[in-house]
Scaffold this motif. Structure first.
Motif, mmCIF file in Angstrom:
data_model
loop_
_atom_site.group_PDB
_atom_site.id
_atom_site.type_symbol
_atom_site.label_atom_id
_atom_site.label_comp_id
_atom_site.label_asym_id
_atom_site.label_seq_id
_atom_site.Cartn_x
_atom_site.Cartn_y
_atom_site.Cartn_z
ATOM 1 N N ALA A 1 -21.719 -31.006 -27.177
ATOM 2 C CA ALA A 1 -21.669 -30.766 -25.727
ATOM 3 C C ALA A 1 -20.311 -30.215 -25.319
ATOM 4 O O ALA A 1 -20.216 -29.312 -24.485
ATOM 5 C CB ALA A 1 -21.968 -32.064 -24.979
ATOM 6 N N LEU A 2 -19.259 -30.736 -25.932
ATOM 7 C CA LEU A 2 -17.911 -30.264 -25.618
ATOM 8 C C LEU A 2 -17.731 -28.813 -26.045
ATOM 9 O O LEU A 2 -17.151 -28.010 -25.306
ATOM 10 C CB LEU A 2 -16.871 -31.161 -26.292
ATOM 11 N N SER A 3 -18.250 -28.457 -27.200
ATOM 12 C CA SER A 3 -18.151 -27.066 -27.657
ATOM 13 C C SER A 3 -18.857 -26.125 -26.695
ATOM 14 O O SER A 3 -18.359 -25.038 -26.389
ATOM 15 C CB SER A 3 -18.741 -26.919 -29.058
ATOM 16 N N GLY A 4 -20.022 -26.550 -26.207
ATOM 17 C CA GLY A 4 -20.742 -25.730 -25.232
ATOM 18 C C GLY A 4 -19.952 -25.554 -23.943
ATOM 19 O O GLY A 4 -19.887 -24.461 -23.380
ATOM 20 N N ALA A 5 -19.338 -26.628 -23.480
ATOM 21 C CA ALA A 5 -18.530 -26.557 -22.252
ATOM 22 C C ALA A 5 -17.312 -25.665 -22.467
ATOM 23 O O ALA A 5 -16.930 -24.896 -21.578
ATOM 24 C CB ALA A 5 -18.112 -27.955 -21.821
ATOM 25 N N LEU A 6 -16.697 -25.759 -23.639
ATOM 26 C CA LEU A 6 -15.532 -24.909 -23.921
ATOM 27 C C LEU A 6 -15.916 -23.429 -23.981
ATOM 28 O O LEU A 6 -15.145 -22.570 -23.556
ATOM 29 C CB LEU A 6 -14.875 -25.327 -25.236
ATOM 30 N N ARG A 7 -17.110 -23.140 -24.502
ATOM 31 C CA ARG A 7 -17.563 -21.743 -24.535
ATOM 32 C C ARG A 7 -17.618 -21.175 -23.123
ATOM 33 O O ARG A 7 -17.289 -20.011 -22.890
ATOM 34 C CB ARG A 7 -18.923 -21.635 -25.211
ATOM 35 N N GLN A 8 -18.034 -22.010 -22.167
ATOM 36 C CA GLN A 8 -18.098 -21.557 -20.777
ATOM 37 C C GLN A 8 -16.698 -21.265 -20.238
ATOM 38 O O GLN A 8 -16.497 -20.303 -19.499
ATOM 39 C CB GLN A 8 -18.796 -22.592 -19.908
ATOM 40 N N VAL A 9 -15.716 -22.082 -20.621
ATOM 41 C CA VAL A 9 -14.337 -21.851 -20.164
ATOM 42 C C VAL A 9 -13.816 -20.544 -20.748
ATOM 43 O O VAL A 9 -13.201 -19.741 -20.048
ATOM 44 C CB VAL A 9 -13.414 -23.027 -20.543
ATOM 45 N N GLU B 1 -16.810 -26.597 -11.023
ATOM 46 C CA GLU B 1 -17.928 -27.241 -11.716
ATOM 47 C C GLU B 1 -17.822 -27.060 -13.232
ATOM 48 O O GLU B 1 -18.037 -28.004 -13.997
ATOM 49 C CB GLU B 1 -19.248 -26.653 -11.208
ATOM 50 N N THR B 2 -17.472 -25.876 -13.663
ATOM 51 C CA THR B 2 -17.307 -25.611 -15.104
ATOM 52 C C THR B 2 -16.204 -26.481 -15.683
ATOM 53 O O THR B 2 -16.363 -27.078 -16.756
ATOM 54 C CB THR B 2 -16.978 -24.124 -15.335
ATOM 55 N N LEU B 3 -15.083 -26.564 -14.969
ATOM 56 C CA LEU B 3 -13.957 -27.357 -15.464
ATOM 57 C C LEU B 3 -14.281 -28.848 -15.473
ATOM 58 O O LEU B 3 -13.885 -29.572 -16.387
ATOM 59 C CB LEU B 3 -12.718 -27.072 -14.614
ATOM 60 N N GLU B 4 -15.030 -29.300 -14.478
ATOM 61 C CA GLU B 4 -15.432 -30.711 -14.449
ATOM 62 C C GLU B 4 -16.359 -31.041 -15.615
ATOM 63 O O GLU B 4 -16.295 -32.131 -16.184
ATOM 64 C CB GLU B 4 -16.096 -31.047 -13.112
#
Length: 184
Positions: A93-101, A66-69
């Motif tokens: 939004a992309l920066s937030g998703a990358l922080r999760q990765v 889910e995180t990667l998607e």
């Protein structure tokens, strides 16, 4: 005869002012466009690095699908952005998703030690620094352009020639505005 010369002189001065103001605004507009093009190039580099990062993480954290998607969906939205406002929102939004990765790396020591992951993380950090510098340069030029377009008396003719204020490339994600918490 003298009143005619005075009127002719005033008209000539007005024509020269219009030409100078128009050329100045054209020059600033083109500088803004060139600065946006620089940002666009660096954002493309960032977007190109993300699939490699996701593939590297997949090998170590397959059940974090889910995180990667979310990262891929945010990347795709960022790639399709066409204006500075859309790009700023999508990049937030992309920066937030990358922080999760990158947070996943803390949970997976093998991933954290992987040279591909570390290299990609370093390249993304370098790219983020470039984006920040180019964004600052772009916003400075936008400020100059907008000041020229909105200031009197330029604003009287700016509308006639189609000059409109340009948007800043601002951080849309409230989480990016917050200072990171440091805990000991």
């Amino acid at each position: 005869m003298i009143p005619l010369l005075v009127i002719g002189g005033i008209v000539l001065i007005l024509i020269l002012w219009v030409i100078g103001a128009y050329n100045g605004m054209v020059s600033l507009r083109e500088q803004v466009r060139a600065a946006w093009a620089q940002i666009d190039v660096v954002l493309k580099r960032r977007h190109d690095l993300i699939p490699n990062l996701v593939e590297t993480v997949k090998g170590y954290a397959a059940h974090e699908k889910e995180t990667l998607e979310r990262v891929i969906a945010a990347r795709n939205q960022a790639v399709s952005a066409t204006s500075p406002q859309q790009a700023a929102a999508a990049e937030g939004a992309l920066s937030g998703a990358l922080r999760q990765v990158f947070a996943l790396a803390e949970a997976y020591p093998d991933l954290k030690a992987n040279t591909n992951f570390l290299q990609l993380q370093g390249e993304l950090a370098s790219t983020e620094n470039q984006i920040s510098g180019f964004r600052q340069h772009y916003n400075t030029l936008v400020q100059s352009f907008n000041t020229a377009v909105l200031s009197f008396p330029n604003n009287l003719m700016a509308g006639m020639f189609g000059f409109t204020p340009q948007p800043f490339f601002e951080i849309q994600d409230a989480a990016q505005r917050e200072a990171p918490a440091v805990k000991f």
